[in-house]
Design a protein around this motif. Structure first.
Motif, PDB file in Angstrom:
ATOM      1  N   GLY A  41       3.207 -45.734 -56.831  1.00 32.99           N
ATOM      2  CA  GLY A  41       3.201 -47.152 -56.465  1.00 32.99           C
ATOM      3  C   GLY A  41       4.392 -47.603 -55.655  1.00 32.99           C
ATOM      4  N   ALA A  42       5.479 -46.792 -55.629  1.00 28.10           N
ATOM      5  CA  ALA A  42       6.683 -47.225 -54.905  1.00 28.10           C
ATOM      6  C   ALA A  42       6.463 -47.088 -53.403  1.00 28.10           C
ATOM      7  N   HIS A  43       7.118 -47.945 -52.665  1.00 25.31           N
ATOM      8  CA  HIS A  43       6.972 -47.911 -51.208  1.00 25.31           C
ATOM      9  C   HIS A  43       8.164 -47.259 -50.525  1.00 25.31           C
ATOM     10  N   GLN A  44       9.242 -47.106 -51.249  1.00 19.13           N
ATOM     11  CA  GLN A  44      10.361 -46.377 -50.667  1.00 19.13           C
ATOM     12  C   GLN A  44      11.230 -45.798 -51.763  1.00 19.13           C
ATOM     13  N   ALA A  45      11.944 -44.749 -51.423  1.00 15.32           N
ATOM     14  CA  ALA A  45      12.825 -44.112 -52.394  1.00 15.32           C
ATOM     15  C   ALA A  45      13.916 -43.372 -51.642  1.00 15.32           C
ATOM     16  N   PRO A  46      15.130 -43.361 -52.209  1.00 11.60           N
ATOM     17  CA  PRO A  46      16.187 -42.588 -51.573  1.00 11.60           C
ATOM     18  C   PRO A  46      16.026 -41.103 -51.887  1.00 11.60           C
ATOM     19  N   VAL A  47      16.360 -40.284 -50.927  1.00 11.25           N
ATOM     20  CA  VAL A  47      16.274 -38.826 -51.083  1.00 11.25           C
ATOM     21  C   VAL A  47      17.580 -38.263 -50.554  1.00 11.25           C
ATOM     22  N   SER A  48      18.037 -37.171 -51.160  1.00 13.67           N
ATOM     23  CA  SER A  48      19.261 -36.573 -50.643  1.00 13.67           C
ATOM     24  C   SER A  48      19.000 -35.152 -50.178  1.00 13.67           C
ATOM     25  N   VAL A  49      19.828 -34.729 -49.257  1.00 10.11           N
ATOM     26  CA  VAL A  49      19.736 -33.370 -48.734  1.00 10.11           C
ATOM     27  C   VAL A  49      21.130 -32.753 -48.807  1.00 10.11           C
ATOM     28  N   ARG A  50      21.166 -31.527 -49.179  1.00  8.77           N
ATOM     29  CA  ARG A  50      22.450 -30.847 -49.388  1.00  8.77           C
ATOM     30  C   ARG A  50      22.341 -29.438 -48.802  1.00  8.77           C
ATOM     31  N   VAL A  51      23.463 -28.863 -48.466  1.00  2.95           N
ATOM     32  CA  VAL A  51      23.461 -27.514 -47.885  1.00  2.95           C
ATOM     33  C   VAL A  51      24.312 -26.597 -48.752  1.00  2.95           C
ATOM     34  N   ARG A  52      23.780 -25.434 -49.020  1.00  3.53           N
ATOM     35  CA  ARG A  52      24.532 -24.468 -49.821  1.00  3.53           C
ATOM     36  C   ARG A  52      25.828 -24.126 -49.084  1.00  3.53           C
ATOM     37  N   PRO A  53      26.943 -24.103 -49.791  1.00  3.37           N
ATOM     38  CA  PRO A  53      28.232 -23.837 -49.123  1.00  3.37           C
ATOM     39  C   PRO A  53      28.156 -22.577 -48.255  1.00  3.37           C
ATOM     40  N   GLY A  54      28.599 -22.720 -47.025  1.00  4.52           N
ATOM     41  CA  GLY A  54      28.658 -21.580 -46.120  1.00  4.52           C
ATOM     42  C   GLY A  54      27.359 -21.267 -45.401  1.00  4.52           C
ATOM     43  N   ALA A  55      26.297 -21.941 -45.739  1.00  2.71           N
ATOM     44  CA  ALA A  55      24.998 -21.595 -45.145  1.00  2.71           C
ATOM     45  C   ALA A  55      24.876 -22.065 -43.704  1.00  2.71           C
ATOM     46  N   ILE A  56      25.505 -23.174 -43.382  1.00  2.40           N
ATOM     47  CA  ILE A  56      25.366 -23.766 -42.043  1.00  2.40           C
ATOM     48  C   ILE A  56      26.756 -23.979 -41.468  1.00  2.40           C
ATOM     49  N   PRO A  57      27.000 -23.554 -40.237  1.00  6.37           N
ATOM     50  CA  PRO A  57      28.314 -23.829 -39.642  1.00  6.37           C
ATOM     51  C   PRO A  57      28.490 -25.325 -39.381  1.00  6.37           C
ATOM     52  N   VAL A  58      29.724 -25.777 -39.483  1.00  3.98           N
ATOM     53  CA  VAL A  58      29.964 -27.205 -39.258  1.00  3.98           C
ATOM     54  C   VAL A  58      29.807 -27.535 -37.780  1.00  3.98           C
ATOM     55  N   PHE A  59      29.511 -28.783 -37.518  1.00  2.00           N
ATOM     56  CA  PHE A  59      29.342 -29.327 -36.163  1.00  2.00           C
ATOM     57  C   PHE A  59      28.305 -28.570 -35.331  1.00  2.00           C
ATOM     58  N   THR A  60      27.276 -28.085 -36.001  1.00  2.00           N
ATOM     59  CA  THR A  60      26.167 -27.426 -35.306  1.00  2.00           C
ATOM     60  C   THR A  60      24.869 -28.108 -35.732  1.00  2.00           C
ATOM     61  N   PRO A  61      24.328 -28.989 -34.890  1.00  2.00           N
ATOM     62  CA  PRO A  61      23.118 -29.723 -35.287  1.00  2.00           C
ATOM     63  C   PRO A  61      21.937 -28.783 -35.514  1.00  2.00           C
ATOM     64  N   PHE A  62      21.121 -29.138 -36.479  1.00  2.00           N
ATOM     65  CA  PHE A  62      19.907 -28.351 -36.749  1.00  2.00           C
ATOM     66  C   PHE A  62      18.789 -29.301 -37.181  1.00  2.00           C
ATOM     67  N   PRO A  63      17.551 -29.032 -36.710  1.00  2.00           N
ATOM     68  CA  PRO A  63      16.432 -29.888 -37.106  1.00  2.00           C
ATOM     69  C   PRO A  63      15.914 -29.536 -38.494  1.00  2.00           C
ATOM     70  N   ILE A  64      15.380 -30.522 -39.165  1.00  2.00           N
ATOM     71  CA  ILE A  64      14.730 -30.321 -40.467  1.00  2.00           C
ATOM     72  C   ILE A  64      13.326 -30.902 -40.353  1.00  2.00           C
ATOM     73  N   LYS A  65      12.341 -30.118 -40.759  1.00  2.00           N
ATOM     74  CA  LYS A  65      10.981 -30.644 -40.802  1.00  2.00           C
ATOM     75  C   LYS A  65      10.582 -30.797 -42.261  1.00  2.00           C
ATOM     76  N   LEU A  66       9.995 -31.937 -42.574  1.00  2.00           N
ATOM     77  CA  LEU A  66       9.620 -32.229 -43.952  1.00  2.00           C
ATOM     78  C   LEU A  66       8.111 -32.437 -44.058  1.00  2.00           C
ATOM     79  N   ALA A  67       7.614 -32.188 -45.244  1.00  2.00           N
ATOM     80  CA  ALA A  67       6.212 -32.490 -45.538  1.00  2.00           C
ATOM     81  C   ALA A  67       6.181 -33.324 -46.809  1.00  2.00           C
ATOM     82  N   ALA A  68       5.070 -33.986 -47.030  1.00  2.00           N
ATOM     83  CA  ALA A  68       4.902 -34.781 -48.248  1.00  2.00           C
ATOM     84  C   ALA A  68       3.592 -34.371 -48.910  1.00  2.00           C
TER      85      ALA A  68
END
Lengths: 790, 462
Positions: free
Chosen positions: A604-631
């Motif tokens: 019934g909710a129309h919006q909700a906050p979601v968080s995203v986190r990265v495992r330490p060391g998995a992604i280099p800093v200052f390097t943009p990367f796309p994320i695709k999501l599904a529901a």
């Protein structure tokens, strides 16, 4: 409610000094590609950048384009990120308004040097000894340099702070890049900016010099000293050759004029883009650059004028000159407003032009009044994620870029068989019999036209009726009615809101969800609410049993992740046909180590906050990367999986908020000066709470460098939940949450997403700083279950 | 409106009020006089007044109203409903509210003078209508009716002008509904009552000398010069002589006489602040708002039933805290001095003072560009200050939640606030208003959108 506490200084110092060495190593390795001075600056800055404009907002394949990006918190720009990998970009310079103190210093130095020069000239004139006032080449150079500095980035009270900083960058566009819409984001030390459009067109470009905010006071100083003023001229005039794409920015009161030669018998298409480039300007009314186009002949006589194209605020014109000669295209804002972000692109084309594929399409549709749309329709399908429209749509709609953009949010429509309206069907007696489910393509052709359809309501007694017109670019302002067999209207609707149509400011489409109907024959009637009609007043009419479904949009479309702290975004669920189930967000495609947390949107909710986190060391800093999501929602054969669409929440005219689609959700890891240690949620979960009571959230933090003053607050406040006092016990963090529900009707399951911010330092009076500057990170989402009152 | 059309017909198709003024060469001064013209001819002004239900006065202690209209919508958190516990993203620079003279009641630290006299006023902290657009919210707060209906309802000032103005026995020279200094706009005026009940907006700036009230005080023109002009005009204008028996001409001549009486007589004196002691002017604050408060007091003394001070500048999307730091001291000084001054002169008991805007502002500060620390529109919760005229001061009505976002206790709809003021004035809030087409339209709606009966707030009335 938030809780702030201060960690003893000695303890804090100890914690800071003992930061895990492995983390440092990861960061050093990951950022090795950045120049060291930049990296050092990057680690100092924390504000997330925001860009208000890119000028010019497009370019031609096979050229290098120098662009100006105006925004805020643009310090230490690292990269201009483009969603077309073929395009190479380079950041050249960051210019920010000079601090007032420096301005005063320069002014004082100029005053002294000017005085010295005057005395020297006077001495020369009178033949006396100038003494210490001898004017040297070094003096002249210093004075010139001071004026140059002053002209480059003066402090300016007239400037809008949100676009006062600028970054100069370069885009190298290979000849192989196809025309279409791209998105640019600026990566700075503080993170990744919002996206803005950049359009590739195949024609030669004509670009007016970039404008700067007016500064009359400085202009007087500069012109007195023989330097050009920095304020933009009120009018600009130049010659152009057709075909061309013109780029311009409008100053307040500005009118730009472009002279061109046209011959009798030719046909010229002129299509402007302003709102298409920047859909909403938060602090302007109306909330976009409302461009006007006027064509005058050599004598100044007005030949054509346009300030929109049907319901599209961007105007277009079709000129068929009566005689050979020179004509002038005048461009202005309808209210003569102007600012650096009041920018436009205008395409002038001859038709037909066999050199450009898009023009071929224009030529095919040359008889249509809606002709210029054909140009943009073809352009938008090249780079954006919008797939070709999988539906057989009526011609005017099928050419609209807005149709393709909107239908991305409605994939379920493709499974419904289509039927064409058959006239005459204006009266109940002549109603066209249709079998549901169907997607009817119809048109309100003349002023008295009313389209009637006879439909049989099934045994379920439920029927969903939906008009799709304005959302697809049709001017139809629909009214939808359901009549029973006796001709009595039993339900009707004029407008029904749809947050997925973020670019439509007047959502005029109708929708009816009818339940508990007596099975049998009914009449569905469609007409225009304003009594307007025409061959372009086309629509789709969905007649079906309810098909509960949903669309999920997430905002913002750029995420700046902090080590351990991650980032949060908001998932907006648009529920259709009575869909009320909970929705689970999932990662569909992302680099390894990217984790989604709390992606559950309650029933019934129309919006909700979601968080995203990265495992330490998995992604280099200052390097943009796309994320695709599904529901995902439901289970088994009833399971629905939908692509999650990225968007940005933009404000229009100080008040209205819209979800504006973006091509991608892009994230970047940054390395801020202060960061959260790793924090995990301890049980028991879900945290259960009843109205009027309190509960404790227990978390463990696994680091020693907790900032000295830290506060916690919900990312999106949950009505009735108040985050109360907090206590640190060794490595355990305890936050109390109180349920002050006054209108929570029953049990509610939700996730409480809490962010950590740097609280006011001890003794600090008030806060006058931007909140994003103080965000340290997001805690793991806390599942909360609000129980019914005892 | 029908009223207006009727008047035009009777005066002749070309003889609108404005046109008439031009013809008699009155200039701006005559405008004010002609605003009263309709009362001189019952036929001209009669709409269906006979249909109006007479008021049944209940509490009739109040004679005048001063409305301090904070146009733009002030932040309730940064004025009368501080939430220091909500944290810096809600409080910004105002995190240390001060105690008032009423134990337990705190207001923003930038309002120290008002804090000292909290026993004289009531704070309503639970006003709510949910509208976030200026015009529609202003319309609702000033009329009590939801926007978008078939009727354009009159604002409270126009209703008071009708019920306490000339047709109710008011004999003052000044118009019964005066706005200092600029009108509030088309969404909040006389509505279907017609132009006759529109406010007289003074224009000018009371902080300047002279206070150049539009139509009354002509800057740069002395009284002697004004008299010479009148003499010349009389010589040139032969219509009154040639048509001396025509009733409309007689009306015009009478209007002219009254207009001159106003600009050269008592009317002008009310607006002449040079007659006030410098110390009094200083106490109010030597700024437009402070001096407008002083003029409002003088208008109350002159018997004007409804005065609005249209105090603009509260629409603080950007530069919010800088603006609040500048404006709150003005508001504090002007309003507190007004309340004390009225009280000391024995006028507070008969004068309702109410102060609010059309909505509150977003409790959570908008730190993001382009706002950079601003606050947006917020109709879910806002506050009002109410004093005098029979109001029981020294109390707080209603409460918002911990962050000031939503009303938690004792919700109050603006119509209920207006019903209280009407009742204090002896105007029945459910009486019928004269309507140009004979519709039966009451002063206020019967119920609020959430179903409460619109009644005066009994807790507030002494």
């Amino acid at each position: 409610m938030r809780q702030t506490w201060h960690v003893p200084r000695a303890q804090a110092a100890q914690r800071t000094s003992s930061a895990p060495a492995i983390m440092c190593a990861i960061v050093v390795l990951a950022t090795a590609c950045l120049p060291l001075p930049l990296l050092a600056q990057a680690q100092r800055a924390t504000a997330v950048p925001h860009i208000g404009y890119v000028y010019p907002a497009g370019g031609r394949p096979g050229t290098t384009v120098r662009v100006v990006l105006g925004g805020q918190a643009l310090a230490t720009p690292l990269q201009l990120w483009c969603d077309c990998p073929e395009i190479t970009t380079r950041v050249l310079e960051h210019i920010r308004p000079m601090p007032l103190q420096r301005f005063n210093q320069i002014r004082e130095q100029i005053r002294e040097l000017e005085s010295k020069r005057r005395q020297w000239r006077r001495a020369l004139a009178t033949g006396s000894d100038p003494g210490s006032n001898s004017w040297t080449r070094a003096d002249a150079q210093q004075l010139d340099e001071l004026y140059r500095q002053l002209a480059k980035n003066p402090p300016n009270r007239e400037a809008t702070p949100a676009i006062a900083e600028t970054v100069i960058a370069e885009l190298i566009i290979p000849a192989t890049v196809q025309p279409g819409e791209l998105e640019l984001r600026l990566l700075c030390a503080g993170g990744l900016s919002n996206p803005l459009k950049f359009v590739i067109d195949p024609w030669p470009e004509t670009t007016k010099p970039p404008i700067r905010p007016a500064h009359p006071e400085l202009d007087r100083v500069l012109t007195r000293a023989g330097y050009p003023p920095i304020s933009p001229p009120q009018s600009f005039e130049t010659n152009v050759s057709i075909p061309t794409t013109i780029n311009g920015q409008l100053p307040p009161g500005g009118v730009d004029k472009f002279r061109f030669t046209a011959l009798a018998g030719q046909k010229l298409f002129i299509r402007a883009s302003a709102r298409r480039l920047i859909p909403y300007i938060a602090d302007a009314v109306p909330g976009w650059c409302q461009l006007t186009l006027a064509i005058r002949d050599k004598s100044g006589k007005l030949i054509l004028f346009a300030d929109d194209t049907e319901y599209d605020p961007d105007p277009s014109l079709c000129l068929e000159p009566a005689r050979d000669g020179q004509y002038v295209l005048e461009v202005a804002d309808a209210l003569y407003r102007g600012r650096e972000d009041f920018l436009y692109r205008i395409t002038l084309l001859h038709a037909p032009d066999s050199n450009a594929p898009t023009v071929q399409m224009a030529a095919v549709n040359a008889e249509s009044e809606a002709e210029p749309h054909a140009l943009t329709a073809s352009q938008t399908t090249k780079h954006t994620a919008s797939a070709p429209i999988p539906l057989s749509l009526p011609l005017p709609i099928s050419k609209k870029p807005s149709a393709a953009a909107y239908l991305r949010t409605r994939p379920e429509l493709t499974s419904i068989p289509t039927t064409a309206e058959t006239e005459p069907n204006d009266t109940p007696g002549a109603a066209q019999v249709v079998v549901q489910p169907t997607l009817l393509t119809g048109c309100i052709e003349h002023a008295d036209d009313v389209d009637c359809f006879a439909v049989t309501v099934p045994q379920s007694g439920n029927l969903a009726l939906e008009v799709l017109a304005r959302r697809l670019g049709s001017p139809l302002d629909s009214v939808l009615e359901l009549l029973d067999a006796s001709g009595k209207i039993i339900a009707s609707n004029d407008d029904h809101p749809d947050p997925a149509a973020g670019l439509v400011t007047h959502q005029a489409d109708s929708y009816l969800l009818c339940t508990n109907l007596v099975p049998g024959r009914y009449l569905v009637r469609v007409r225009d609410a304003q009594g307007r009609a025409g061959l372009d007043h086309t629509y789709l009419l969905r007649i079906s049993e309810p098909r509960p479904d949903f669309t999920v949009l997430v905002a913002p479309a750029s995420l700046t992740l902090r080590p351990a702290g991650g980032a949060s975004f908001t998932a907006h669920v648009i529920r259709r046909d009575g869909f009320s189930e909970e929705v689970q967000l999932l990662i569909a495609e992302a680099p390894a180590g990217v984790m989604l947390e709390g992606g559950l949107i309650p029933a019934g909710a129309h919006q909700a906050p979601v968080s995203v986190r990265v495992r330490p060391g998995a992604i280099p800093v200052f390097t943009p990367f796309p994320i695709k999501l599904a529901a995902r929602a439901g289970a088994g054969s009833n399971q629905l999986v939908r692509t999650v669409l990225p968007a940005d929440e933009m404000m229009q005219a100080f008040a209205y908020r819209h979800l504006v689609p973006a091509s991608e959700l892009v994230a970047v890891m940054v390395r801020p000066r202060e960061a959260l240690p790793g924090i995990t949620l301890l049980g028991p979960v879900p945290v259960q709470i009843r109205p009027g009571a309190s509960a404790t959230i227990r978390l463990a933090h696994h680091g020693t460098n907790l900032p000295t003053a830290i506060a916690f607050e919900p990312v999106v406040p949950v009505k009735g939940l108040i985050l109360g006092t907090g206590v640190i016990k060794s490595n355990i963090l305890e936050l109390t949450v109180r349920c002050d529900a006054i209108d929570i009707p029953g049990a509610v399951k939700t996730n409480l997403v809490i962010r950590a911010v740097r609280g006011p330092a001890s003794g600090e009076q008030g806060v006058a700083r931007r909140a994003p500057d103080r965000v340290l990170g997001v805690l793991p989402p806390v599942p909360i279950e609000i129980m019914p009152p005892l | 409106m029908n009223t207006h059309s009727r008047q035009e017909n009777l005066l002749g198709s070309h003889w609108t009020r404005r046109g008439f003024l031009v013809r008699v060469g009155f200039g701006i001064a005559g405008l004010l006089a002609l605003a009263r013209l309709p009362r001189l001819n019952a036929e001209v002004t009669s709409i269906n007044a006979s249909r109006a239900v007479p008021d049944r006065p209940k509490a009739n202690g109040a004679k005048s109203v001063i409305q301090i209209w904070l146009w733009g919508g002030p932040s309730h958190l940064d004025t009368f409903d501080p939430k220091p516990e909500a944290g810096p993203d809600y409080c910004g620079q105002f995190q240390n509210p001060i105690e008032t003279s009423v134990p337990g009641v705190r207001i923003c630290e930038a309002l120290p003078e008002l804090a000292k006299i909290a026993d004289k006023y009531v704070l309503i902290r639970s006003l709510s209508h949910g509208i976030n657009a200026h015009e529609t919210a202003a319309y609702l707060v000033q009329t009590g009716w939801p926007p978008g209906g078939r009727e354009v309802h009159p604002c409270i000032g126009a209703v008071v002008s009708l019920r306490k103005g000339y047709e109710a026995g008011y004999t003052g020279l000044l118009p019964p509904y005066i706005v200092l200094t600029q009108p509030q706009g088309r969404f909040s005026e006389a509505g279907f009552l017609g132009n006759k009940y529109k406010p007289f907006a003074t224009g000018g700036n009371p902080a300047q000398t002279p206070f150049a009230v539009e139509g009354i005080v002509a800057p740069g023109i002395s009284t002697a010069r004004q008299l010479r002009r009148r003499q010349l005009l009389t010589q040139l204008d032969v219509i009154p002589t040639l048509l001396s028996n025509h009733p409309q001409v007689q009306l015009a001549v009478e209007a002219e006489r009254q207009a001159y009486e106003m600009i050269l007589g008592e009317g002008a004196k009310v607006f002449d602040l040079s007659t006030e002691p410098a110390a009094v002017r200083d106490r109010y604050g030597r700024n437009t708002f402070g001096q407008a408060c002083l003029v409002a007091r003088r208008l109350v003394e002159a018997g004007v039933p409804y005065i609005t001070i249209n105090y603009t500048g509260w629409d603080t999307h950007k530069q919010h805290f800088q603006t609040m730091r500048r404006m709150l001291p003005e508001l504090d000084r002007g309003l507190a001095t007004l309340l004390v001054d009225l009280d000391q002169r024995g006028l507070l008991a008969s004068t309702v003072v109410w102060c609010c805007g059309e909505f509150g502002r977003t409790p959570r500060i908008q730190w993001e560009p382009p706002w950079n620390g601003g606050r947006g529109h917020w109709g879910h919760a806002f506050s009002a200050l109410l004093a005098g005229g029979g109001i029981k001061g020294g109390q707080v009505l209603g409460a918002t939640d911990a962050k000031g976002e939503y009303v938690k206790d004792r919700p109050v709809h603006p119509a209920e606030l207006l019903a209280t003021i009407y009742t204090l004035l002896g105007i029945d809030p459910h009486s019928t208003l004269p309507h140009p087409t004979g519709e039966s339209v009451t002063v206020l709606p019967e119920t609020t959108p959430d179903g409460r009966k619109v009644e005066p707030i009994r807790e507030l009335i002494a």
